[in-house]
Design an enzyme around this catalytic site. Structure first.
Site, PDB file in Angstrom:
ATOM      1  N   CYS A  57      -8.309  -0.211 -23.253  1.00 61.05           N
ATOM      2  CA  CYS A  57      -8.402   0.378 -21.911  1.00 61.05           C
ATOM      3  C   CYS A  57      -7.425  -0.279 -20.942  1.00 61.05           C
ATOM      4  CB  CYS A  57      -9.829   0.317 -21.375  1.00 61.05           C
ATOM      5  SG  CYS A  57     -10.416  -1.359 -21.142  1.00 61.05           S
TER       6      CYS A  57
ATOM      7  N   GLU B 253     -10.859  -9.465 -23.742  1.00 61.48           N
ATOM      8  CA  GLU B 253      -9.704  -9.683 -22.863  1.00 61.48           C
ATOM      9  C   GLU B 253      -9.408 -11.167 -22.674  1.00 61.48           C
ATOM     10  OE1 GLU B 253     -10.371  -7.675 -19.135  1.00 61.48           O
ATOM     11  OE2 GLU B 253     -12.442  -8.308 -19.003  1.00 61.48           O
TER      12      GLU B 253
ATOM     13  N   HIS C  72       0.823  -1.209   0.000  1.00 63.68           N
ATOM     14  CA  HIS C  72       0.000   0.000   0.000  1.00 63.68           C
ATOM     15  C   HIS C  72       0.855   1.256   0.000  1.00 63.68           C
ATOM     16  CE1 HIS C  72      -3.843  -2.095   1.459  1.00 63.68           C
ATOM     17  NE2 HIS C  72      -3.783  -1.994   0.154  1.00 63.68           N
TER      18      HIS C  72
ATOM     19  N   ASP D 258      -5.581  -8.180 -19.145  1.00 67.61           N
ATOM     20  CA  ASP D 258      -5.991  -9.579 -19.054  1.00 67.61           C
ATOM     21  C   ASP D 258      -5.697 -10.333 -20.340  1.00 67.61           C
ATOM     22  OD1 ASP D 258      -6.984 -10.164 -16.459  1.00 67.61           O
ATOM     23  OD2 ASP D 258      -8.570  -8.698 -16.844  1.00 67.61           O
TER      24      ASP D 258
HETATM   25  C1  PEP Z   1      -7.703  -5.076 -18.621  1.00 65.34           C
HETATM   26  O1  PEP Z   1      -7.784  -6.264 -18.322  1.00 65.34           O
HETATM   27  O2  PEP Z   1      -6.890  -4.637 -19.468  1.00 65.34           O
HETATM   28  C2  PEP Z   1      -8.559  -4.070 -17.965  1.00 65.34           C
HETATM   29  C3  PEP Z   1      -8.596  -2.825 -18.374  1.00 65.34           C
HETATM   30  O3  PEP Z   1      -9.279  -4.465 -16.906  1.00 65.34           O
HETATM   31  P1  PEP Z   1      -8.678  -4.738 -15.449  1.00 65.34           P
HETATM   32  O4  PEP Z   1      -7.265  -4.231 -15.422  1.00 65.34           O
HETATM   33  O5  PEP Z   1      -9.576  -4.008 -14.504  1.00 65.34           O
HETATM   34  O6  PEP Z   1      -8.769  -6.212 -15.329  1.00 65.34           O
HETATM   35 MG    MG Z   2      -9.521  -6.964 -17.254  1.00 64.92          MG
END
Ligand code: PEP
Ligand code: MG
Length: 595
Positions: A522, A451, A199, A475
């Site tokens: 993303c 993903e 943390h 992912d």
């Molecule tokens: C991803 O898997 O790239 C994503 C944006 O989702 P998270 O990181 O929340 O799994």
């Molecule tokens: Mg993800």
């Protein structure tokens, strides 16, 4: 002569200042037997110490500025939870009574017990939480000794000089106390303990403080008030730098500040390549408060709102109204700009509290008992297993669509039947709202995350049924390369330039383009500057990332032309070796800098 200590750079940047060594967290306290008649007195001492620390943490929590990152509140809440846990607060009292030992001794026995249990779980997350338990217990031990918080000893350095803390360990609460002190200008810190997922590390990143953790022996090697440099980019502490090192680091620190000031000038500019291709730069957020940072960075919208953080670290799940308030707050603050709200991605490393799971009828500890939680009941799988949970969230998101431009994003889809079930749930949620005569935008778009490699290889099924796609590359890499994102022992194999990953990303962008289904990235790849040109060349037009990256990515976009980006992508996509691809990207970046 200058000396160097290596550690782990857990944030970015350079800090130059005078060292202040914090006293070690292990307190030197006495252990002794007590008379039975003194039991009440020792228990009262424990009670007082716990109350003092409780008041200290509550005061800090109440003072957290509204604009502070979400993690700040989360850490203080976690430390408060640990403090109130019967294992830490009740058990030492029993030990005082049964073993007739003093309060400090009883508490220290119990700390070791709790930490031993955590350490027996072979999991990096729990290992990091051991550090939290010790930090909380350390505060209670200090209170028992009548001591002040460790950071109270920090004194103002000479005029204009900044302070670098060198500590054995530094609790998030101490970091906040120091940051809030107007007489101390904290530039960065170094600790002997801690790793990249602790943390302390996460908070350092959120607060934008250069920090090096795991720098063993730092406190012994640094003299009080000695001049030091924290190079968080390289993960090292330089003690007593010589004149030329100091000049070089001052130059680097200044150019970092200048670069940040320059970047701010881009805020109002449209992200367009040199040959006029407009690109949307969106923000990833974890809490409604983060929308402010997104707007401040000039984001074109929210490309990913990770809603699961609203459900974590609490015993009761948020009801529909509470969820609606949170989602509507984001939608309103973005003033018509798109807000992509992702449905609950719980599971794997993001788990609900036991009490919350019990309220869903799940046995305590069930999900973590899975042998492969990242491949288990996660995200859409979890939602389909708990229809009421899913429907409640969908209604809340749909209601928020009446106050802004809201889109629904479903994570971890792999099967056609999962898409269809998810869409059926959206239709059902709309029916329920109609029956209740509650407002929502009937045209709110529903998209899916790509993903899982199985989804990326079966895209026609996705583009036929969904209005937009979002590549969750974090992912996608984990599942394509069979590397657990949370396992540091295989972290060196996690490579976004692996040709299989790049092929899947490129195919998804192309398929979306043909089907006129917008595609965004993303995952972390979207904010990686080394990849901006490559992704543009693959045809990506929507990048969603942490708000702090937006302006730097914009600068890259403004410096790139579609033609050169496409040529680069074509060359990189032919590569079978990531080392070669990396060299190509470096050469392209160098050419860009010279141009
Ligand atoms: C991803 O898997 O790239 C994503 C944006 O989702 P998270 O990181 O929340 O799994
Ligand atoms: Mg993800």
């Amino acid at each position: 002569m200058s000396r160097e200590i290596n550690g782990i750079g857990v944030s970015r940047g350079i800090a130059i200042g005078r060292a202040h060594r914090l006293s070690p967290s292990e307190l030197d306290f006495r252990q002794y037997q007590i008379d039975r008649k003194d039991v009440l007195h020792e228990v009262a001492r424990l009670n007082n110490a716990f109350s003092l620390v409780r008041a200290e943490l509550d005061a800090l929590r109440a003072d957290v500025a509204p604009a502070a990152p979400q993690e700040v509140r989360a850490f203080l809440d976690l430390h408060r939870l640990i403090l109130d846990d019967a294992l830490l607060s009740d058990a030492p009292r029993d030990l005082v009574r049964t073993r007739l030992i003093n309060a400090e001794w009883a508490l220290s026995i119990q700390i070791e017990e709790v930490c031993k249990e955590f350490e027996a779980i072979d999991d990096e997350y729990f290992a990091s939480r051991t550090q939290d338990v010790r930090q909380v217990a350390d505060r209670v031990l200090k209170a028992l000794a009548g001591g002040r918080a460790a950071t109270a000893s920090v004194t103002k350095p000479a005029d204009g000089e900044k302070l670098i803390l060198v500590a054995h360990d530094l609790a998030p609460a101490d970091m906040l106390m120091l940051r809030d002190r107007s007489d101390v200008s904290l530039a960065g810190f170094v600790t002997e303990l801690g790793g990249p997922t602790s943390h302390t590390a996460i908070l350092a990143r959120s607060l934008g403080l250069p920090a090096v953790l795991g720098a063993g022996g730092a406190r012994d090697q640094v003299q009080e008030h000695e001049l030091v440099i924290v190079d968080a980019d390289a993960g090292k502490l330089i003690i007593n730098p010589d004149a030329s090192e100091l000049a070089e680091y001052r130059r680097r620190a200044k150019s970092e500040v200048d670069a940040r000031i320059e970047l701010r000038k881009l805020k109002g500019k449209i992200a367009r390549t040199k040959d006029g291709i407009a690109v949307e730069l969106l923000a990833n957020i974890e809490a409604p408060e983060d929308a402010r940072e997104a707007l401040d960075a000039g984001a074109d919208g929210i490309g990913l709102y990770r809603t699961e953080f609203l459900f974590m670290n609490r015993d009761e799940l948020p009801d529909e109204d509470e969820q609606f308030e949170a989602y509507a707050r984001v939608a309103r603050s973005m003033k018509g700009k798109p807000v992509v709200i992702r449905t609950l991605d719980i599971g794997a490393d993001k788990v609900l509290n036991d009490a919350a799971r019990e309220s869903l009828g799940l046995a305590k500890g069930a999900p973590t008992a899975e042998s492969n939680p990242a491949l288990g009941l996660r995200a859409i799988r979890y939602c389909l297993a708990y229809p009421e949970l899913f429907l409640t969230q969908l209604r809340a998101i749909l209601r928020a669509s009446s106050v802004g431009t809201v889109r629904i994003l479903v994570p971890m889809l792999a099967h056609v039947h999962e898409i269809e079930q998810a869409l059926a749930f959206v239709a059902r949620a709309k029916e329920q709202l109609k029956e209740r005569k509650q407002k929502f935008d009937g045209r709110a778009l529903v998209g899916g995350m790509i993903e899982v490699p199985g989804a990326a290889l079966n895209l026609p099924a996705f583009v036929q049924r969904l209005k937009f796609l979002s590549l969750g590359t974090n992912d996608l890499i984990q599942y394509t390369l069979a590397i657990d994102r949370a396992d540091s022992s295989v972290a060196h194999l996690y490579d976004h330039l692996h040709p299989a990953v790049l092929q899947l990303v490129s195919r998804t962008i192309k398929t979306g383009e043909k089907a006129r289904a917008p595609v965004s990235v993303c995952g972390e790849m979207a904010g990686e500057l080394e990849l901006t040109e490559l992704l543009l060349g693959m045809g990506l037009r929507q990048f969603s990332m942490h708000p702090s990256q937006i302006l730097a990515v914009k600068e890259r976009v403004l410096d790139t032309s579609r033609r050169s980006a496409m040529q680069l992508a074509a060359r990189v996509l032919k590569q079978s070796d990531p080392i070669e691809s990396r060299k190509m990207l470096e050469r392209a970046a160098a050419r860009g800098r010279l141009a």
